[in-house]
Design a protein around this motif. Structure first.
Motif: not given
Length: 265
Positions: A186, A195, A198-199, A206, A210, A236, A240
């Motif tokens: 994070r 990121y 991470l997603y 994630y 967000e 974010l 995304r």
């Protein structure tokens, strides 16, 4: 009376800082060394496992400092969302408590701290910045050392040594391909590549970031974000939606221009 030197490893849960701690202890002896860790309360649980297995291997205890707040709470306290350019969470939860600890060593124990960082040759600019910071920010200058740059002639494969020679499994975040193990993925200093990774790896984490970002934006009625694009906010949620539409894979090879927090590796 002159203070007695004490060697302090900036112990972060990463492989490099673990190996530097080992080198420090082997050089100066356990009785003259400290493993120092500032806990953000966002660390992945496997980091703690790794840190304790390494400290057991070294035959030492870990000296903890914990503010009690998470990075999110710091953002609310300062009404400022941390990002890759400025991370108040690092300043408050790590740097501030490090400085306090160093002054405690001097004033309460008559010890003169010498700090050890696990920064390698490929990050020499970070070593320069840390050296300058600890020369000017504390009440008195603090000596900083970077053994992976100044002591060893060749690059040290800390991960291989820890796994094969020490028999200790690395933090799972390395296994999953994260470039560093800070804050359980994070870290607000992460960029687009971080990121995206991470997603792809932990979509639930994630989504936590967000949601935190969206709640902060709503609470303070500010158009701010962790990521930046074209000099302005880029949320974010927006990122995304792009990752869902185009797939995360094409963003995993982006060159990251961000670094972990200033006092860790």
């Amino acid at each position: 009376m002159a203070r007695k030197p004490v060697h302090v490893a900036m112990y972060s849960g990463g492989a490099s800082s673990a190996y530097v701690a080992y080198h420090m202890v082997q050089t100066y002896g356990r009785e003259n060394c400290i493993l120092f860790f500032t806990n953000t309360l966002w660390e992945h649980e496997d980091n703690y496992r790794f840190m304790h297995e390494v400290s057991d291997y070294l035959g030492m205890e870990i000296t903890y400092r914990t503010d009690g707040r998470t990075p999110e709470q710091v953002f609310y306290d300062y009404r400022f969302m941390g990002n890759s350019r400025l991370a108040k969470c690092s300043e408050e939860l790590k740097v501030r408590h490090t400085i306090i600890f160093l002054e405690e060593l001097r004033t309460e124990h008559n010890l003169e701290p010498i700090l050890y960082f696990g920064i390698g040759r490929h990050e020499q600019h970070r070593a320069v910045n840390l050296k300058d910071f600890y020369e000017h920010y504390p009440l008195e200058p603090v000596e900083t050392r970077f053994p992976l740059i100044t002591t060893f002639r060749e690059e040290v494969d800390a991960k291989k040594i820890i796994q094969e020679k020490w028999g200790i499994k690395l933090p799972i975040m390395y296994e999953l391909g994260f470039s560093h193990a800070n804050c359980g993925g994070r870290c607000v200093r992460g960029g687009f590549q971080h990121y995206a990774h991470l997603y792809k790896t932990w979509p639930d984490v994630y989504m936590e970031q967000e949601e935190m970002e969206e709640q902060f934006r709503t609470h303070f009625e500010k158009n701010v974000s962790i990521l930046k694009r074209d000099g302005g906010p880029f949320t974010l949620r927006e990122y995304r939606e792009i990752l869902d539409r185009e797939g995360a894979q094409k963003y995993l090879s982006l060159e990251e221009d961000t670094v972990p927090c200033v006092c860790t590796v």
